[in-house]
Motif scaffolding. Structure first.
Motif, PDB file in Angstrom:
ATOM      1  N   GLY A   1      -7.341  -0.885 -12.625  1.00  0.00           N
ATOM      2  CA  GLY A   1      -8.744  -0.548 -12.461  1.00  0.00           C
ATOM      3  C   GLY A   1      -9.105  -0.557 -10.988  1.00  0.00           C
ATOM      4  O   GLY A   1      -8.466   0.114 -10.170  1.00  0.00           O
ATOM      5  N   LYS A   2     -10.100  -1.355 -10.628  1.00  0.00           N
ATOM      6  CA  LYS A   2     -10.499  -1.500  -9.224  1.00  0.00           C
ATOM      7  C   LYS A   2      -9.891  -2.744  -8.586  1.00  0.00           C
ATOM      8  O   LYS A   2     -10.221  -3.079  -7.453  1.00  0.00           O
ATOM      9  CB  LYS A   2     -12.023  -1.552  -9.126  1.00  0.00           C
ATOM     10  N   ASP A   3      -8.972  -3.417  -9.307  1.00  0.00           N
ATOM     11  CA  ASP A   3      -8.240  -4.557  -8.760  1.00  0.00           C
ATOM     12  C   ASP A   3      -6.904  -4.063  -8.225  1.00  0.00           C
ATOM     13  O   ASP A   3      -6.147  -3.403  -8.939  1.00  0.00           O
ATOM     14  CB  ASP A   3      -8.008  -5.626  -9.831  1.00  0.00           C
ATOM     15  N   LEU A   4      -6.584  -4.374  -6.956  1.00  0.00           N
ATOM     16  CA  LEU A   4      -5.347  -3.924  -6.336  1.00  0.00           C
ATOM     17  C   LEU A   4      -4.385  -5.095  -6.127  1.00  0.00           C
ATOM     18  O   LEU A   4      -4.811  -6.207  -5.808  1.00  0.00           O
ATOM     19  CB  LEU A   4      -5.635  -3.249  -4.988  1.00  0.00           C
ATOM     20  N   VAL A   5      -3.085  -4.824  -6.319  1.00  0.00           N
ATOM     21  CA  VAL A   5      -2.035  -5.832  -6.162  1.00  0.00           C
ATOM     22  C   VAL A   5      -1.131  -5.396  -5.020  1.00  0.00           C
ATOM     23  O   VAL A   5      -0.649  -4.255  -4.999  1.00  0.00           O
ATOM     24  CB  VAL A   5      -1.213  -5.995  -7.456  1.00  0.00           C
ATOM     25  N   LEU A   6      -0.892  -6.289  -4.052  1.00  0.00           N
ATOM     26  CA  LEU A   6      -0.034  -5.999  -2.903  1.00  0.00           C
ATOM     27  C   LEU A   6       1.362  -6.548  -3.164  1.00  0.00           C
ATOM     28  O   LEU A   6       1.520  -7.731  -3.500  1.00  0.00           O
ATOM     29  CB  LEU A   6      -0.614  -6.609  -1.630  1.00  0.00           C
ATOM     30  N   LEU A   7       2.379  -5.704  -2.980  1.00  0.00           N
ATOM     31  CA  LEU A   7       3.776  -6.091  -3.211  1.00  0.00           C
ATOM     32  C   LEU A   7       4.610  -5.704  -2.002  1.00  0.00           C
ATOM     33  O   LEU A   7       4.393  -4.656  -1.393  1.00  0.00           O
ATOM     34  CB  LEU A   7       4.325  -5.385  -4.464  1.00  0.00           C
ATOM     35  N   GLY A   8       5.577  -6.550  -1.651  1.00  0.00           N
ATOM     36  CA  GLY A   8       6.455  -6.262  -0.527  1.00  0.00           C
ATOM     37  C   GLY A   8       6.726  -7.497   0.312  1.00  0.00           C
ATOM     38  O   GLY A   8       6.498  -8.626  -0.139  1.00  0.00           O
ATOM     39  N   LYS A   9       7.226  -7.275   1.530  1.00  0.00           N
ATOM     40  CA  LYS A   9       7.571  -8.378   2.423  1.00  0.00           C
ATOM     41  C   LYS A   9       6.975  -8.163   3.802  1.00  0.00           C
ATOM     42  O   LYS A   9       6.931  -7.036   4.311  1.00  0.00           O
ATOM     43  CB  LYS A   9       9.098  -8.510   2.551  1.00  0.00           C
ATOM     44  N   VAL A  10       6.518  -9.253   4.401  1.00  0.00           N
ATOM     45  CA  VAL A  10       6.068  -9.273   5.793  1.00  0.00           C
ATOM     46  C   VAL A  10       6.706 -10.482   6.468  1.00  0.00           C
ATOM     47  O   VAL A  10       7.302 -11.324   5.810  1.00  0.00           O
ATOM     48  CB  VAL A  10       4.523  -9.342   5.891  1.00  0.00           C
ATOM     49  N   THR A  11       6.560 -10.565   7.786  1.00  0.00           N
ATOM     50  CA  THR A  11       7.273 -11.626   8.507  1.00  0.00           C
ATOM     51  C   THR A  11       6.448 -12.876   8.766  1.00  0.00           C
ATOM     52  O   THR A  11       6.997 -13.887   9.196  1.00  0.00           O
ATOM     53  CB  THR A  11       7.779 -11.086   9.866  1.00  0.00           C
ATOM     54  N   SER A  12       5.133 -12.840   8.502  1.00  0.00           N
ATOM     55  CA  SER A  12       4.316 -14.017   8.806  1.00  0.00           C
ATOM     56  C   SER A  12       3.141 -14.129   7.842  1.00  0.00           C
ATOM     57  O   SER A  12       2.750 -13.159   7.188  1.00  0.00           O
ATOM     58  CB  SER A  12       3.790 -13.953  10.249  1.00  0.00           C
TER      59      SER A  12
ATOM     60  N   SER B   1       0.099 -14.680   8.757  1.00  0.00           N
ATOM     61  CA  SER B   1      -1.049 -13.968   9.327  1.00  0.00           C
ATOM     62  C   SER B   1      -1.022 -12.490   8.935  1.00  0.00           C
ATOM     63  O   SER B   1      -2.068 -11.892   8.650  1.00  0.00           O
ATOM     64  CB  SER B   1      -1.063 -14.105  10.849  1.00  0.00           C
ATOM     65  N   GLU B   2       0.166 -11.891   8.904  1.00  0.00           N
ATOM     66  CA  GLU B   2       0.286 -10.492   8.479  1.00  0.00           C
ATOM     67  C   GLU B   2      -0.063 -10.350   6.998  1.00  0.00           C
ATOM     68  O   GLU B   2      -0.701  -9.366   6.591  1.00  0.00           O
ATOM     69  CB  GLU B   2       1.698  -9.983   8.738  1.00  0.00           C
ATOM     70  N   LYS B   3       0.340 -11.322   6.197  1.00  0.00           N
ATOM     71  CA  LYS B   3       0.011 -11.305   4.774  1.00  0.00           C
ATOM     72  C   LYS B   3      -1.495 -11.358   4.564  1.00  0.00           C
ATOM     73  O   LYS B   3      -2.052 -10.611   3.754  1.00  0.00           O
ATOM     74  CB  LYS B   3       0.693 -12.484   4.076  1.00  0.00           C
ATOM     75  N   GLN B   4      -2.160 -12.235   5.318  1.00  0.00           N
ATOM     76  CA  GLN B   4      -3.611 -12.376   5.196  1.00  0.00           C
ATOM     77  C   GLN B   4      -4.331 -11.133   5.706  1.00  0.00           C
ATOM     78  O   GLN B   4      -5.325 -10.686   5.118  1.00  0.00           O
ATOM     79  CB  GLN B   4      -4.086 -13.606   5.962  1.00  0.00           C
ATOM     80  N   THR B   5      -3.819 -10.559   6.802  1.00  0.00           N
ATOM     81  CA  THR B   5      -4.430  -9.359   7.361  1.00  0.00           C
ATOM     82  C   THR B   5      -4.387  -8.210   6.366  1.00  0.00           C
ATOM     83  O   THR B   5      -5.364  -7.461   6.211  1.00  0.00           O
ATOM     84  CB  THR B   5      -3.715  -8.952   8.664  1.00  0.00           C
ATOM     85  N   ALA B   6      -3.261  -8.061   5.675  1.00  0.00           N
ATOM     86  CA  ALA B   6      -3.128  -6.992   4.682  1.00  0.00           C
ATOM     87  C   ALA B   6      -4.157  -7.148   3.574  1.00  0.00           C
ATOM     88  O   ALA B   6      -4.813  -6.172   3.165  1.00  0.00           O
ATOM     89  CB  ALA B   6      -1.713  -6.994   4.101  1.00  0.00           C
ATOM     90  N   ALA B   7      -4.331  -8.374   3.083  1.00  0.00           N
ATOM     91  CA  ALA B   7      -5.307  -8.620   2.022  1.00  0.00           C
ATOM     92  C   ALA B   7      -6.733  -8.355   2.508  1.00  0.00           C
ATOM     93  O   ALA B   7      -7.557  -7.787   1.779  1.00  0.00           O
ATOM     94  CB  ALA B   7      -5.174 -10.051   1.511  1.00  0.00           C
ATOM     95  N   ASP B   8      -7.025  -8.749   3.751  1.00  0.00           N
ATOM     96  CA  ASP B   8      -8.365  -8.555   4.296  1.00  0.00           C
ATOM     97  C   ASP B   8      -8.693  -7.071   4.468  1.00  0.00           C
ATOM     98  O   ASP B   8      -9.821  -6.630   4.218  1.00  0.00           O
ATOM     99  CB  ASP B   8      -8.499  -9.275   5.638  1.00  0.00           C
ATOM    100  N   ILE B   9      -7.709  -6.294   4.902  1.00  0.00           N
ATOM    101  CA  ILE B   9      -7.932  -4.854   5.080  1.00  0.00           C
ATOM    102  C   ILE B   9      -8.240  -4.196   3.744  1.00  0.00           C
ATOM    103  O   ILE B   9      -9.163  -3.378   3.632  1.00  0.00           O
ATOM    104  CB  ILE B   9      -6.696  -4.199   5.739  1.00  0.00           C
TER     105      ILE B   9
ATOM    106  N   PRO C   1      10.740 -14.253   7.404  1.00  0.00           N
ATOM    107  CA  PRO C   1      10.882 -14.030   8.857  1.00  0.00           C
ATOM    108  C   PRO C   1      11.884 -12.933   9.208  1.00  0.00           C
ATOM    109  O   PRO C   1      11.808 -12.349  10.288  1.00  0.00           O
ATOM    110  CB  PRO C   1      11.357 -15.396   9.374  1.00  0.00           C
ATOM    111  N   ASN C   2      12.820 -12.634   8.301  1.00  0.00           N
ATOM    112  CA  ASN C   2      13.828 -11.608   8.567  1.00  0.00           C
ATOM    113  C   ASN C   2      13.465 -10.254   7.971  1.00  0.00           C
ATOM    114  O   ASN C   2      14.298  -9.353   7.924  1.00  0.00           O
ATOM    115  CB  ASN C   2      15.184 -12.060   8.006  1.00  0.00           C
ATOM    116  N   ALA C   3      12.231 -10.122   7.506  1.00  0.00           N
ATOM    117  CA  ALA C   3      11.830  -8.869   6.852  1.00  0.00           C
ATOM    118  C   ALA C   3      11.894  -7.685   7.803  1.00  0.00           C
ATOM    119  O   ALA C   3      12.225  -6.572   7.401  1.00  0.00           O
ATOM    120  CB  ALA C   3      10.423  -9.009   6.283  1.00  0.00           C
ATOM    121  N   SER C   4      11.592  -7.923   9.081  1.00  0.00           N
ATOM    122  CA  SER C   4      11.581  -6.822  10.038  1.00  0.00           C
ATOM    123  C   SER C   4      12.985  -6.376  10.447  1.00  0.00           C
ATOM    124  O   SER C   4      13.153  -5.269  10.954  1.00  0.00           O
ATOM    125  CB  SER C   4      10.799  -7.224  11.293  1.00  0.00           C
TER     126      SER C   4
END
Length: 258
Positions: free
Chosen positions: A138-149, A151-159, A177-180
């Motif tokens: 619906g209008k609920d979105l789920v984020l899947l994948g890998k980031v290195t920190s 702060s990046e995880k939180q930034t993605a959710a905030d955007i 940490p090795n995602a990049s």
């Protein structure tokens, strides 16, 4: 104990009950039954209310409901901010228009909330390298994948939560940490392939057949030639490929004619 002719017999003794009292006792029976029925209805309503409350609490634990406790992050501006030809700033051109665009044929544009979310993540230089998948309920979105920190995880959710039309975000991004590293390796392979394609377009470089290796954006050329100008031509061709940080030609040998 027995009731006989308006008398209650208690062993040897008896208690006389007047006839007008008996109907009154019978009249109270329906009232008692009605009270018991209402009590059962209240108990049932209470149980249903508690069940709904538990369902709401379970849903709130599973999905992060959007709130205004954090400000929306500012997407990094592009490196090259050229003025628009019509006098408008690049910020005005790239800003999201909440109105629906209409094509020349008069049909409404076709858009998707998932695509809007992916484009928003790609617009941020911190998240651009990551392949973040988005699932929608619906209008609920789920984020899947890998980031290195974190702060990046939180930034993605905030955007994502700040996008128009998004109701809630469930952040399932994993911090590694090795995602990049895997992304860098894949990017290096693409750079190497693009450089080889450029070399194939030049008869001179095609004849020399330099070996190309890329690590972290640094290109190393290996081979041999009689002319240093050919080495320069190869380095300049490699330099023009996006993502190249440096070109190392120290391993190319200059040979002399026999």
């Amino acid at each position: 104990m027995a009731l006989i002719d308006g008398r209650i017999l208690l062993g040897a003794e008896s208690l006389e009950i007047k006839p007008e009292v008996v109907p009154k006792l019978k009249e109270t029976e329906p009232t008692i039954h009605e009270s018991e029925h209402k009590l059962k209805e209240l108990e049932q309503e209470t149980e249903e209310s508690e069940a709904k409350s538990k369902d709401m609490e379970s849903h709130q634990k599973e999905v992060e409901i959007i709130g205004d406790e954090r400000p929306c992050p500012q997407v990094n501006p592009p490196a090259d901010n050229k003025p628009a030809a019509n006098g408008q700033s690049s910020t005005d051109q790239t800003s999201t228009d909440k109105t629906k665009f209409v094509e020349a044929e008069g049909k409404e544009s076709i858009h998707s909330l998932i695509i809007t979310a992916k484009l928003a993540l790609m617009a941020d230089s911190r998240l651009f390298p990551y392949d973040i998948e988005i699932d929608a309920k619906g209008k609920d979105l789920v984020l899947l994948g890998k980031v290195t920190s974190d702060s990046e995880k939180q930034t993605a959710a905030d955007i994502i939560r700040c996008l128009d039309g998004v109701h809630a975000v469930k952040n399932r991004l994993k911090v590694n940490p090795n995602a990049s590293h895997g992304l860098v390796v894949e990017r290096d392979k693409i750079i190497t392939q693009l450089i080889k394609e450029r070399f194939e377009k030049s008869e001179t470089l095609q004849a020399v057949k330099f070996e190309v290796k890329t690590e972290g954006g640094v290109v190393t050329l290996t081979g041999s030639t009689r002319f240093q100008v050919i080495i320069l031509e190869a380095a300049q061709a490699a330099r023009q490929v996006p993502g190249v940080k440096a070109v190392n030609t120290s391993t190319v040998r200059l040979i002399t004619a026999e």
